[in-house]
Design an enzyme around this catalytic site. Structure first.
Site, PDB file in Angstrom:
ATOM      1  N   PHE A   1       7.011  -7.046   2.076  1.00  0.00           N
ATOM      2  CA  PHE A   1       5.999  -7.145   1.031  1.00  0.00           C
ATOM      3  C   PHE A   1       5.992  -5.869   0.183  1.00  0.00           C
ATOM      4  O   PHE A   1       5.987  -4.768   0.721  1.00  0.00           O
ATOM      5  CB  PHE A   1       4.613  -7.359   1.659  1.00  0.00           C
ATOM      6  CG  PHE A   1       3.509  -7.385   0.632  1.00  0.00           C
ATOM      7  CD1 PHE A   1       3.465  -8.392  -0.329  1.00  0.00           C
ATOM      8  CD2 PHE A   1       2.533  -6.403   0.608  1.00  0.00           C
ATOM      9  CE1 PHE A   1       2.462  -8.406  -1.289  1.00  0.00           C
ATOM     10  CE2 PHE A   1       1.532  -6.413  -0.346  1.00  0.00           C
ATOM     11  CZ  PHE A   1       1.487  -7.417  -1.304  1.00  0.00           C
ATOM     12  N   GLN A   2       6.006  -6.043  -1.113  1.00  0.00           N
ATOM     13  CA  GLN A   2       6.041  -4.946  -2.077  1.00  0.00           C
ATOM     14  C   GLN A   2       7.228  -4.008  -1.854  1.00  0.00           C
ATOM     15  O   GLN A   2       7.135  -2.808  -2.077  1.00  0.00           O
ATOM     16  CB  GLN A   2       4.720  -4.163  -2.092  1.00  0.00           C
ATOM     17  CG  GLN A   2       3.561  -5.018  -2.635  1.00  0.00           C
ATOM     18  CD  GLN A   2       2.354  -4.211  -3.050  1.00  0.00           C
ATOM     19  OE1 GLN A   2       2.060  -3.166  -2.473  1.00  0.00           O
ATOM     20  NE2 GLN A   2       1.625  -4.705  -4.052  1.00  0.00           N
TER      21      GLN A   2
ATOM     22  N   LYS B   1       6.337   4.642   3.848  1.00  0.00           N
ATOM     23  CA  LYS B   1       4.974   4.870   4.316  1.00  0.00           C
ATOM     24  C   LYS B   1       4.934   5.600   5.657  1.00  0.00           C
ATOM     25  O   LYS B   1       4.129   6.505   5.860  1.00  0.00           O
ATOM     26  CB  LYS B   1       4.242   3.532   4.429  1.00  0.00           C
ATOM     27  CG  LYS B   1       2.783   3.700   4.815  1.00  0.00           C
ATOM     28  CD  LYS B   1       1.994   2.421   4.693  1.00  0.00           C
ATOM     29  CE  LYS B   1       0.514   2.706   4.967  1.00  0.00           C
ATOM     30  NZ  LYS B   1      -0.317   1.514   4.778  1.00  0.00           N
TER      31      LYS B   1
ATOM     32  N   GLU C   1       0.618   1.580 -14.031  1.00  0.00           N
ATOM     33  CA  GLU C   1       1.524   2.676 -13.652  1.00  0.00           C
ATOM     34  C   GLU C   1       2.352   3.207 -14.824  1.00  0.00           C
ATOM     35  O   GLU C   1       2.729   4.373 -14.844  1.00  0.00           O
ATOM     36  CB  GLU C   1       2.452   2.240 -12.523  1.00  0.00           C
ATOM     37  CG  GLU C   1       1.759   2.094 -11.163  1.00  0.00           C
ATOM     38  CD  GLU C   1       1.195   0.704 -10.939  1.00  0.00           C
ATOM     39  OE1 GLU C   1       1.140  -0.094 -11.896  1.00  0.00           O
ATOM     40  OE2 GLU C   1       0.812   0.402  -9.792  1.00  0.00           O
TER      41      GLU C   1
ATOM     42  N   MET D   1       7.522  -2.178 -38.547  1.00  0.00           N
ATOM     43  CA  MET D   1       8.926  -1.794 -38.657  1.00  0.00           C
ATOM     44  C   MET D   1       9.821  -3.022 -38.528  1.00  0.00           C
ATOM     45  O   MET D   1      10.845  -3.129 -39.202  1.00  0.00           O
ATOM     46  CB  MET D   1       9.273  -0.736 -37.607  1.00  0.00           C
ATOM     47  CG  MET D   1      10.634  -0.099 -37.820  1.00  0.00           C
ATOM     48  SD  MET D   1      10.816   0.683 -39.437  1.00  0.00           S
ATOM     49  CE  MET D   1      10.248   2.351 -39.090  1.00  0.00           C
TER      50      MET D   1
END
Lengths: 163, 580
Positions: free
Chosen positions: B128-129, B178, B66, B493
């Site tokens: 969940f999630q 959802k 993502e 760096m």
């Protein structure tokens, strides 16, 4: 430390708006001494009063950053002009024997009201500037105080105009 | 093949005119003119994916992580000026997106990120999630929304696009439970949104503009200092005209590169920590600093107490909070740079104001003296490839017209110093947040935005491994990106800072156990090339550019201990540069 400022914020009365303001202060390291919020006469608008302190540069940033929040409708530093500040304090104190008279007298001097009584305690309601409430607390023997709850300042500008 | 919908013909009339939340999302995106979105499916967004699959107007690019979806959408926005769109699921989908969102926020990039959320009834139950996406993203979005009612969905999407693109742009997140994507309501996409609490200033204050122009005409040692705001406001053309009219030197921030043609003699190069000697010296000696769409970042100013000590400062910015935040400004102007610069040009025409000729001549003499220091000089010998040389060759072979994305570190600074950007929206990098792993997904977004452009991702062996899985996405969508990896076997760096400031203790900056990048590229179905000697640099670049329809991963084994010069140590004044 800088000077104290009272900032009034009109904002959308929406879930999350309060945490946006609180989050802004903590993320940018600005001070909050007190913060009050409640809906206004227009239910979709809340008004917040923030007591803070900082240098002129920091206050300029505080006002700009508050204005930048999408849900903030208007911001004003009330300390810039004449204004009225009020805070509510409820204070529960031990009151037995000779102390009962003494506490009552003190409450009268500060124009407080005793709003709850037991045989061992008084609960006093007091309104005024933060300074006045502090003065009342100092006037009491610290050992007498059972608990204190303060609302944080509410403030409004003097005169006929709104912010 | 179109499979017949199971419910076809049995939907009651009343419902037939109503859309589900998922349908509304897709319709609203279409009504916004969105052509490409980047995302990754998961439970909470399956209704939306189901709808996306039924149409062709919006192409969905399936990334491998993502974070990459958001970077790709971000680069798409940077390359086109349109709002980029990403779609992720709840919980880990949203948390993975956070780095991308914060990256876009720091660079003021217009994005709309749609995240799935658990059903309304489960919010707050540790489902969940489930994660508090709106809470987590609050400090790194311009604004965010949780949509609890399908009837608010269309107008929320409209608001999100408006907020993302207007004023000082930025990412806006919409969290959609959802069940909201399954519920139905009539669809009407609003023409406009009105937010009583949000009214960005477009036109600058005329009096302030004239005051600013008066100072520009009087100044003996003026300097333009411009940033990413010029790119965001599409103000390169009026900027170039104004700078040429006054004949003053111009320096740009990392984010501003391309806003003024780099090959123009008035351009002094980048300023700041790795800015040129002439640019930094000009800042320290100018008597007027004209800051346009720049925000006086600490990497630009060095020690604030010693920054531009002799200068009056004009600052034009669309965000009032950027003005006088770090540096006290003499003439503040709030407004859209495009509008402000056009109005300035009009007033210049009307008033006949022009630069202070004789004084400017002396100023330029001084600047040319600084310039003759040739602070970016390096020697390309016979045996070891200098990283700067690779970038310079790339510039030559692409005519300075490639879209260049970069990761973060030494390669980023060399790209900024040595790839002279002639045009805006050609240089795409994570300036504010400094996000390693940005370059490859950004190249995907840029390539989808400009399918026929040469897109080069300049990276290092450290950064590229932070999102290397996207080589798979590039294969799926046949994105012919040219990955230019300056491989020095070090987190360069970090190594440089350790050499300068940590007494050469190279803690964890050595990249052991590197993969064979050529074989790795081949394993993903791409072409891998390697250059180990200076003589191989040009042939490898040419071969990669010749393979127009293939992704080519070029692994350049470069000088392992080369440093980026000049360097202003953190906290030092701009004039205290470490030079070669």
């Amino acid at each position: 430390m800088g000077q104290s400022h009272i900032i009034s914020v009109l904002l959308e009365n929406e879930a999350g708006a309060l945490s946006r303001v609180a989050g802004l202060f903590s993320a940018r390291g600005y001070n909050i001494e007190a913060m009050t919020v409640a809906p206004t006469h227009e239910p979709s608008v809340s008004r917040m009063t923030i007591l803070t302190h900082g240098s002129a540069e920091i206050m300029e940033q505080v006002l700009k950053q508050l204005n930048k929040l999408v849900e903030v409708i208007r911001v004003q530093d009330l300390s810039d002009g004449p204004h009225i500040e009020r805070e509510l304090m409820l204070i529960k104190v031990h009151a037995v024997g000779s102390d009962r008279e003494e506490v009552k007298r003190l409450a009268d001097i500060f124009r407080g009201r005793i709003i709850d009584v037991t045989d061992r305690s008084y609960t006093i309601e007091l309104t005024g500037t933060g300074e006045k409430l502090n003065a009342f607390l100092h006037a009491l023997d610290p050992g007498m105080v059972i608990e204190v709850v303060r609302s944080g300042a509410s403030a409004i500008s003097r005169g006929a105009k709104s912010i | 093949m179109n499979a017949p919908h199971q419910n076809e013909g049995v939907i009651p009339d009343a419902l037939a005119t109503e859309l589900t939340g998922a349908e509304i999302v897709v319709r609203a995106l279409r009504d916004e003119g969105v052509e490409v979105i980047f995302g990754y499916p998961g439970g909470a967004v399956l209704y939306i994916y189901d709808e996306l699959d039924k149409q062709d107007a919006i192409q969905h690019i399936l990334v491998r992580h993502e974070q990459a979806a958001v970077h790709a959408a971000d680069a798409y926005a940077r390359a086109t000026g349109k709002v980029g769109v990403a779609l992720v699921t709840s919980g880990p989908g949203a948390t993975n997106a956070v780095t991308g969102i914060a990256t876009a926020y720091m660079d003021s990039i217009p994005l709309v990120v749609i995240s799935g959320q658990v059903p309304v009834a489960l919010i707050g139950n540790d489902a969940f999630q489930e994660v508090d996406t709106v809470g987590i993203t609050r400090p790194c979005t311009k604004h965010n929304f949780l949509v609890r009612d399908v009837r608010e969905l269309a107008q929320t999407i409209k608001k999100a696009f408006y907020l993302a693109a207007s004023g000082r742009p930025g990412p806006v997140l919409i969290d959609i439970p959802k069940d909201v994507t399954a519920k139905r309501c009539p669809y009407e996409y609003p023409e406009k949104v009105l937010l009583r609490s949000y009214k960005p200033t477009i036109r600058g204050h005329s009096g302030q503009l004239r005051k600013a122009l008066g100072l520009m005409a009087e100044a003996e040692r003026p300097l333009f200092y411009t940033g990413g705001g010029v790119i965001l406001a599409n103000a390169s053309v009026p900027l170039t005209r104004l700078v040429r009219h006054f004949g003053a030197p111009i320096t740009q921030t990392l984010m501003g590169l391309g806003g003024y043609p780099a090959n123009d003699p008035q351009f002094l190069g980048m300023l700041g920590m790795h800015g040129t000697f002439e640019a930094n010296m000009a800042v320290q000696h100018c008597d007027l600093l004209i800051a346009l769409g720049a925000r006086f970042d600490d990497r630009v100013t060095g020690n604030l107490a010693h920054f531009a000590p002799h200068a009056k400062i004009i600052h034009v910015d669309v965000d009032p909070a950027s003005i006088s935040k770090n540096v006290k400004v003499d003439v503040p102007v709030v407004g859209d740079l495009g509008s402000v610069l056009e109005e300035m040009l009009d007033w210049v025409q009307e008033s006949g104001l022009h630069g202070n000729g004789p004084a400017l001549e002396r100023w330029w003499q001084q600047i040319e003296e600084w310039r003759s220091r040739d602070c970016l000089h390096y020697e390309q010998g016979e045996s070891i490839i200098k990283p700067q040389y690779v970038i310079q060759k790339l510039h030559e072979l692409t005519g300075g017209d490639a879209i260049v994305t970069s990761d973060v570190g030494q390669h980023q600074m060399w790209a900024a110093q040595f790839y002279g950007f002639a045009k805006p929206r050609r240089w795409i990098n994570s300036g504010g947040l400094g996000t390693m792993g940005f370059g490859l997904p950004a190249a995907m977004g840029a390539q989808l935005a400009e399918p026929s452009a040469t897109v080069v991702c300049i990276t290092g062996e450290g950064s590229i491994q932070m999102n290397i899985q996207e080589l798979s996405t590039c294969q799926q969508y046949k994105l012919p990106i040219k990955v230019l990896c300056l491989n020095n076997g070090y987190l360069g760096m970090v190594r440089q800072w350790q050499e300068f400031f940590y007494e050469e203790r190279y803690a964890s900056s050595y990249m052991d156990a590197l993969p064979d990048f050529v074989k790795l590229a081949e394993a993903y179905g791409h072409v891998g090339l390697r250059a180990e000697k200076p003589s191989e640099v040009e042939p490898v670049l040419k071969e990669a550019l010749r393979l127009k329809d293939r992704l080519v991963f070029m692994d350049f084994l470069v000088d392992r201990t080369e440093n980026v010069y000049p360097m202003v140590p953190a906290g030092a004044a701009l004039s205290d540069m470490i030079l070669v």
